[in-house]
Design a protein around this motif. Structure first.
Motif, PDB file in Angstrom:
ATOM      1  N   ASP A  28       0.863  -1.185   0.000  1.00 53.66           N
ATOM      2  CA  ASP A  28       0.000   0.000   0.000  1.00 53.66           C
ATOM      3  C   ASP A  28       0.899   1.235   0.000  1.00 53.66           C
ATOM      4  O   ASP A  28       1.401   1.641   1.056  1.00 53.66           O
ATOM      5  N   PRO A  29       1.138   1.845  -1.177  1.00 56.22           N
ATOM      6  CA  PRO A  29       2.074   2.967  -1.267  1.00 56.22           C
ATOM      7  C   PRO A  29       1.735   4.121  -0.323  1.00 56.22           C
ATOM      8  O   PRO A  29       2.635   4.719   0.263  1.00 56.22           O
ATOM      9  N   GLY A  30       0.459   4.439  -0.167  1.00 55.38           N
ATOM     10  CA  GLY A  30       0.064   5.527   0.722  1.00 55.38           C
ATOM     11  C   GLY A  30       0.419   5.241   2.169  1.00 55.38           C
ATOM     12  O   GLY A  30       0.904   6.120   2.878  1.00 55.38           O
ATOM     13  N   ARG A  31       0.204   4.029   2.603  1.00 57.49           N
ATOM     14  CA  ARG A  31       0.544   3.638   3.979  1.00 57.49           C
ATOM     15  C   ARG A  31       2.058   3.660   4.191  1.00 57.49           C
ATOM     16  O   ARG A  31       2.549   4.188   5.182  1.00 57.49           O
ATOM     17  N   VAL A  32       2.787   3.100   3.247  1.00 57.70           N
ATOM     18  CA  VAL A  32       4.248   3.050   3.367  1.00 57.70           C
ATOM     19  C   VAL A  32       4.821   4.469   3.422  1.00 57.70           C
ATOM     20  O   VAL A  32       5.687   4.771   4.242  1.00 57.70           O
ATOM     21  N   ALA A  33       4.327   5.356   2.575  1.00 63.77           N
ATOM     22  CA  ALA A  33       4.861   6.722   2.483  1.00 63.77           C
ATOM     23  C   ALA A  33       4.730   7.505   3.779  1.00 63.77           C
ATOM     24  O   ALA A  33       5.510   8.426   4.035  1.00 63.77           O
ATOM     25  N   LEU A  34       3.778   7.150   4.633  1.00 57.79           N
ATOM     26  CA  LEU A  34       3.584   7.876   5.892  1.00 57.79           C
ATOM     27  C   LEU A  34       4.741   7.705   6.879  1.00 57.79           C
ATOM     28  O   LEU A  34       4.850   8.466   7.833  1.00 57.79           O
ATOM     29  N   ALA A  35       5.614   6.742   6.630  1.00 59.29           N
ATOM     30  CA  ALA A  35       6.774   6.530   7.507  1.00 59.29           C
ATOM     31  C   ALA A  35       7.942   7.458   7.153  1.00 59.29           C
ATOM     32  O   ALA A  35       8.964   7.451   7.836  1.00 59.29           O
ATOM     33  N   TYR A  36       7.777   8.272   6.091  1.00 57.23           N
ATOM     34  CA  TYR A  36       8.860   9.118   5.586  1.00 57.23           C
ATOM     35  C   TYR A  36       8.501  10.588   5.766  1.00 57.23           C
ATOM     36  O   TYR A  36       7.333  10.962   5.752  1.00 57.23           O
ATOM     37  N   THR A  37       9.522  11.429   5.908  1.00 55.05           N
ATOM     38  CA  THR A  37       9.277  12.864   6.012  1.00 55.05           C
ATOM     39  C   THR A  37       8.694  13.368   4.700  1.00 55.05           C
ATOM     40  O   THR A  37       8.856  12.743   3.646  1.00 55.05           O
ATOM     41  N   GLU A  38       8.037  14.519   4.764  1.00 56.23           N
ATOM     42  CA  GLU A  38       7.448  15.118   3.555  1.00 56.23           C
ATOM     43  C   GLU A  38       8.493  15.361   2.472  1.00 56.23           C
ATOM     44  O   GLU A  38       8.192  15.290   1.294  1.00 56.23           O
ATOM     45  N   ASP A  39       9.744  15.638   2.893  1.00 56.97           N
ATOM     46  CA  ASP A  39      10.816  15.928   1.932  1.00 56.97           C
ATOM     47  C   ASP A  39      11.878  14.824   1.898  1.00 56.97           C
ATOM     48  O   ASP A  39      13.017  15.062   1.502  1.00 56.97           O
ATOM     49  N   SER A  40      11.485  13.619   2.284  1.00 58.30           N
ATOM     50  CA  SER A  40      12.407  12.476   2.298  1.00 58.30           C
ATOM     51  C   SER A  40      13.097  12.318   0.943  1.00 58.30           C
ATOM     52  O   SER A  40      12.490  12.559  -0.103  1.00 58.30           O
ATOM     53  N   VAL A  41      14.361  11.917   0.976  1.00 53.74           N
ATOM     54  CA  VAL A  41      15.108  11.659  -0.257  1.00 53.74           C
ATOM     55  C   VAL A  41      15.541  10.195  -0.278  1.00 53.74           C
ATOM     56  O   VAL A  41      15.953   9.647   0.741  1.00 53.74           O
ATOM     57  N   TRP A  42      15.428   9.613  -1.447  1.00 50.94           N
ATOM     58  CA  TRP A  42      15.762   8.209  -1.661  1.00 50.94           C
ATOM     59  C   TRP A  42      16.718   8.058  -2.826  1.00 50.94           C
ATOM     60  O   TRP A  42      16.652   8.804  -3.799  1.00 50.94           O
ATOM     61  N   ARG A  43      17.550   7.048  -2.708  1.00 54.09           N
ATOM     62  CA  ARG A  43      18.211   6.457  -3.874  1.00 54.09           C
ATOM     63  C   ARG A  43      17.815   5.001  -3.823  1.00 54.09           C
ATOM     64  O   ARG A  43      18.075   4.296  -2.852  1.00 54.09           O
ATOM     65  N   ASN A  44      17.132   4.546  -4.841  1.00 52.81           N
ATOM     66  CA  ASN A  44      16.716   3.156  -4.960  1.00 52.81           C
ATOM     67  C   ASN A  44      17.313   2.619  -6.255  1.00 52.81           C
ATOM     68  O   ASN A  44      16.860   2.997  -7.336  1.00 52.81           O
ATOM     69  N   GLY A  54       6.409  11.561  -4.451  1.00 50.93           N
ATOM     70  CA  GLY A  54       7.337  10.799  -5.279  1.00 50.93           C
ATOM     71  C   GLY A  54       7.454   9.357  -4.822  1.00 50.93           C
ATOM     72  O   GLY A  54       7.545   8.434  -5.634  1.00 50.93           O
ATOM     73  N   ILE A  55       7.430   9.154  -3.504  1.00 48.69           N
ATOM     74  CA  ILE A  55       7.492   7.799  -2.945  1.00 48.69           C
ATOM     75  C   ILE A  55       6.249   7.012  -3.355  1.00 48.69           C
ATOM     76  O   ILE A  55       6.346   5.861  -3.797  1.00 48.69           O
ATOM     77  N   VAL A  56       5.080   7.629  -3.231  1.00 47.44           N
ATOM     78  CA  VAL A  56       3.837   6.947  -3.620  1.00 47.44           C
ATOM     79  C   VAL A  56       3.881   6.571  -5.101  1.00 47.44           C
ATOM     80  O   VAL A  56       3.545   5.438  -5.479  1.00 47.44           O
ATOM     81  N   ALA A  57       4.309   7.493  -5.960  1.00 43.46           N
ATOM     82  CA  ALA A  57       4.384   7.210  -7.394  1.00 43.46           C
ATOM     83  C   ALA A  57       5.378   6.080  -7.671  1.00 43.46           C
ATOM     84  O   ALA A  57       5.092   5.161  -8.456  1.00 43.46           O
ATOM     85  N   PHE A  58       6.533   6.133  -7.027  1.00 44.82           N
ATOM     86  CA  PHE A  58       7.555   5.105  -7.219  1.00 44.82           C
ATOM     87  C   PHE A  58       7.030   3.730  -6.797  1.00 44.82           C
ATOM     88  O   PHE A  58       7.163   2.746  -7.534  1.00 44.82           O
ATOM     89  N   LEU A  59       6.437   3.653  -5.596  1.00 42.30           N
ATOM     90  CA  LEU A  59       5.964   2.365  -5.084  1.00 42.30           C
ATOM     91  C   LEU A  59       4.771   1.836  -5.878  1.00 42.30           C
ATOM     92  O   LEU A  59       4.634   0.623  -6.070  1.00 42.30           O
ATOM     93  N   THR A  60       3.908   2.731  -6.341  1.00 42.56           N
ATOM     94  CA  THR A  60       2.777   2.306  -7.169  1.00 42.56           C
ATOM     95  C   THR A  60       3.295   1.609  -8.430  1.00 42.56           C
ATOM     96  O   THR A  60       2.842   0.501  -8.768  1.00 42.56           O
ATOM     97  N   ALA A  61       4.248   2.228  -9.104  1.00 52.93           N
ATOM     98  CA  ALA A  61       4.823   1.636 -10.316  1.00 52.93           C
ATOM     99  C   ALA A  61       5.564   0.337  -9.990  1.00 52.93           C
ATOM    100  O   ALA A  61       5.471  -0.645 -10.737  1.00 52.93           O
ATOM    101  N   LYS A  62       6.282   0.325  -8.881  1.00 52.76           N
ATOM    102  CA  LYS A  62       7.032  -0.869  -8.464  1.00 52.76           C
ATOM    103  C   LYS A  62       6.101  -2.057  -8.320  1.00 52.76           C
ATOM    104  O   LYS A  62       6.353  -3.130  -8.869  1.00 52.76           O
TER     105      LYS A  62
END
Length: 149
Positions: A28-44, A54-62
């Motif tokens: 659930d991308p929306g649920r997962v994203a709540l564990a991150y700051t609003e401006d969280s940065v990732w390298r995946n 961006g996290i929600v969009a990334f996880l949805t596609a994943k």
């Protein structure tokens, strides 16, 4: 606030890792994203993501590509506001090919327990369906360590 919060102990770091595993296994991308700051940065792998949207969009596609995804995470090390994790997950693609992905993550948290930085290095191994060992979320109480291979 997203407990446990830094500074981490072995027990609170392990709880944070298990909470992340549990959340990611919901797919659930929306649920997962709540564990991150609003401006969280990732390298995946080779993808860079910023912010919850961006996290929600990334996880949805994943999870549209990685079907029947099942994940295991393991605490590797921790410090005041950082946790290192190793993980494995299995999934199959639209053609039915199964994959096991091995990786390491570096996490950094703010004082509210939200992850502000995530760096993930991941390698994929083609497997036969008969080689699978992850079948959904961990059963309650299972803390079995993930194997190297």
């Amino acid at each position: 606030m997203r407990p446990p919060v830094p500074p981490f102990t072995r027990d609170t770091a392990a709880a944070k890792v298990q909470a992340a595993e549990d959340a990611w296994n919901t797919r659930d991308p929306g649920r997962v994203a709540l564990a991150y700051t609003e401006d969280s940065v990732w390298r995946n792998r080779d993808v860079f993501v910023t912010g919850r949207a961006g996290i929600v969009a990334f996880l949805t596609a994943k999870w549209e590509r990685e079907l029947d995804y099942a994940l295991r995470k393991s605490l590797w090390a921790f410090d005041e506001d950082r946790i290192a994790v190793r993980f494995q997950y299995e999934c199959h693609d639209a053609s039915g090919q199964w994959w096991r992905s091995y990786g390491n993550e570096l996490w950094e948290f703010d004082d509210q327990g939200l992850m502000r930085r995530r760096e993930a290095s991941i390698n994929d191994l083609r497997i036969d369906e008969s080689e699978r060992r992850l079948f959904g979320p961990r059963p309650a109480g299972d803390r079995t360590e993930i194997p190297l291979r």
